[in-house]
Enzyme design. Structure first.
Site, PDB file in Angstrom:
ATOM      1  N   SER A   1      44.120  41.761  48.004  1.00 23.85           N
ATOM      2  CA  SER A   1      44.337  42.011  46.584  1.00 23.85           C
ATOM      3  C   SER A   1      44.707  43.487  46.408  1.00 23.85           C
ATOM      4  O   SER A   1      45.691  43.947  46.990  1.00 23.85           O
ATOM      5  CB  SER A   1      43.100  41.616  45.782  1.00 23.85           C
ATOM      6  OG  SER A   1      43.393  41.548  44.408  1.00 23.85           O
TER       7      SER A   1
ATOM      8  N   GLU B   1      46.464  30.863  44.626  1.00 22.49           N
ATOM      9  CA  GLU B   1      45.979  32.182  44.256  1.00 22.49           C
ATOM     10  C   GLU B   1      45.388  32.243  42.841  1.00 22.49           C
ATOM     11  O   GLU B   1      44.292  32.734  42.629  1.00 22.49           O
ATOM     12  CB  GLU B   1      47.124  33.200  44.351  1.00 22.49           C
ATOM     13  CG  GLU B   1      47.641  33.457  45.745  1.00 22.49           C
ATOM     14  CD  GLU B   1      46.901  34.567  46.463  1.00 22.49           C
ATOM     15  OE1 GLU B   1      45.901  35.072  45.933  1.00 22.49           O
ATOM     16  OE2 GLU B   1      47.338  34.929  47.575  1.00 22.49           O
TER      17      GLU B   1
ATOM     18  N   HIS C   1      42.588  32.945  45.155  1.00 22.10           N
ATOM     19  CA  HIS C   1      42.729  34.360  45.489  1.00 22.10           C
ATOM     20  C   HIS C   1      41.421  34.876  46.076  1.00 22.10           C
ATOM     21  O   HIS C   1      40.376  34.775  45.449  1.00 22.10           O
ATOM     22  CB  HIS C   1      43.081  35.122  44.209  1.00 22.10           C
ATOM     23  CG  HIS C   1      43.387  36.566  44.386  1.00 22.10           C
ATOM     24  ND1 HIS C   1      44.548  37.013  44.966  1.00 22.10           N
ATOM     25  CD2 HIS C   1      42.691  37.686  44.016  1.00 22.10           C
ATOM     26  CE1 HIS C   1      44.563  38.339  44.949  1.00 22.10           C
ATOM     27  NE2 HIS C   1      43.438  38.770  44.391  1.00 22.10           N
TER      28      HIS C   1
END
Length: 504
Positions: free
Chosen positions: A180, A305, A410
């Site tokens: 991320s 995600e 995610h």
């Protein structure tokens, strides 16, 4: 207790079984007072033995969450942590340098998920680093500069170069990796001249890709404008005036200008973020001046995600609200227009034609536009540079993720990377095997520059003429690259300037 002598002084860590851990080691001077909004400065040496058995303070969390750093939070946050099974300076173990995620707003290296014990047991010296978040790390102003958080990573890497041998590590075999915001950080270091030579491999997880095909992306101009708004909100004309303000009002102004509040009728996406590494021509330059040609890169994303961001119980803290009730067809249309541009109508037609609910359809267009399509554009960019690339997609859905609807969301790969498959019942025996496959690939890449399967065969490097990628699912397989119809529609909106330009 374990003592290790470093150039700055002796640190005393803790041994747990075969793993030595050293926590809260200062790698920079506290960025407070006159050092607020200055690039990271070297720390001061100490006398005697410094206890390194507990985490140092984490960075101020710009957007407060339930995940408070273990050592609390403070502007005085520039500490790092080391896990190793070998303290022999001649051991020359690969080093993996972890940069945590959190949108450059939240997160800390002390989060339990990022414990380096499991990775270190594979013969790796693991380092995790704290860095300044929000406007504390990424305020942008000609008066003082930008990318202060980037300078934190660079100074952390300089600490590794000068010190890591004392922890069994090889300063000539350093892998930077992050997920991320940490993935975006890893990408930023490829364009940071002062980082050149400090790392030898890079793993980019679920961020750090090309600008979005349609939506605006974080930029110097966006951060510069937000900095001006912060000055006005705090009643200041200069950054020097802001330096004497207490941290909490700065945090509040940072949050207000962070971009996390979505436009009317839309859902927040990373495309709206403000406090971010930006090309300033000084710390980060156009092109990839921090990336030696012989440094391979492994990167990828997860299959689903956006499921992390659009669950009502996760984003809005309303577990009683079903996803099917939180999002409407109008929300889908708004998101398709924001993320798909001229292809919006075709995107909506494609998604609804498959009988998806608005929630399922929003999840797909959100994932395609913010992750899958920019990752493909990154393949194009990096391949055009002639670099060695390994592209993956994490698709394993654990029993718990199937039940709660998050699927391969995610950050879903992080528990497998770090060997933290908790809570009990969320994962099963298949996940244990997937964890083994993931750690094998990550650590073999750190060791040799080539990720491998459990049987020792190498992942295929990306080849434009015969493009393959590696799918991490119940089993890990490499296969021809596949592009979904929605991703293809968004990809068609990418301009020639975006896909072939030289800026980051």
């Amino acid at each position: 207790m374990t003592d290790v002598r470093t150039q700055l002084g002796t640190v005393r860590g803790v041994q747990d079984g075969d793993v030595h851990r050293f926590l809260g080691i200062p790698f920079a001077a506290p960025p407070v007072g006159d050092l607020r909004w200055k690039h990271a400065q070297p720390p001061t040496a100490w006398e005697g033995v410094r206890e390194a058995s507990t985490f140092g303070p984490g960075p101020i969390q710009t957007a407060l969450t339930e995940h408070t750093p273990k050592g609390g939070q403070s502007e005085d946050c520039l500490y790092l942590n080391v896990w190793t099974t070998n303290l022999d300076p001649s051991a020359k173990q690969p080093v993996m340098f972890w940069i945590h995620g959190g949108g450059f707003l939240n997160g800390a290296a002390s989060m339990p998920l990022y414990d380096g014990t499991s990775l270190s047991q594979r013969g790796i010296t693991v380092v995790s680093v704290e860095y300044r978040l929000g406007a504390f790390g990424f305020l942008t102003d000609p008066e003082v500069g930008a990318n202060f958080g980037v300078s934190d990573w660079v100074l952390g890497l300089e600490w590794v170069r000068s010190t890591i041998e004392a922890f069994g590590g090889d300063p000539g075999c350093v892998t930077i990796f992050g997920q991320s915001a940490g993935g975006a950080a890893t990408r930023a270091l490829l364009s940071t001249p002062s980082a050149r030579g400090l790392f030898h491999r890079a793993i980019i997880q679920s961020a750090g890709f090309e600008d979005y095909a349609v939506a605006g992306s974080p930029s110097y101009e966006r951060a510069r404008a937000a900095t001006q708004r912060m000055k006005s909100a705090l009643g200041c004309d200069t950054v020097d005036e802001m330096r004497v303000i207490e941290p909490e009002p700065v945090r509040v102004a940072s949050l207000a200008n962070s971009g996390i509040f979505p436009p009317q009728g839309q859902v927040h996406t990373p495309a709206n973020l403000v406090w971010y590494p930006v090309v300033d021509g000084d710390v980060i330059t156009p092109g990839f001046e921090g990336w030696p040609e012989d440094v391979p890169v492994m990167f990828g994303c997860t299959e689903d995600e956006s499921r992390m961001f659009i669950r009502p119980d996760a984003l809005y803290a309303h577990p009683e609200v079903r996803p099917e009730d939180a999002y409407t067809h109008d929300t889908l249309v708004n998101m398709a227009r924001a993320l798909g541009g001229d292809a919006a109508d075709d995107i909506v037609k494609e998604l609804t034609g498959r009988g998806l609910t608005p929630y399922e359809a929003i999840a797909e267009v959100y994932t395609a536009a913010v992750w899958h399509e920019p990752a493909l554009a990154t393949l194009d960019r990096f391949d055009a540079l002639g670099r060695t690339l390994y592209y993956y997609r994490f698709a394993r859905v654990s029993p718990g993720a199937e039940k709660d609807g998050t699927r391969a969301f995610h950050a879903a790969e992080n528990p497998y990377v770090f060997g933290r498959l908790v809570p009990e019942g969320y994962y099963d025996d298949v996940d244990l095997a997937v964890h083994d496959a993931v750690q094998t690939a990550w650590t073999e890449f750190a060791r040799t520059g080539v990720p491998s399967h459990l049987d020792g065969t190498a992942w295929p490097a990306y080849d434009t003429d015969n493009p393959h990628f590696t799918i991490i699912d119940d089993v890990t397989t490499s296969k021809p690259l596949q592009i979904s119809p929605v991703t293809a529609l968004i990809r068609a909106q990418r301009s020639d300037a975006t896909s072939s330009g030289e800026d980051n």
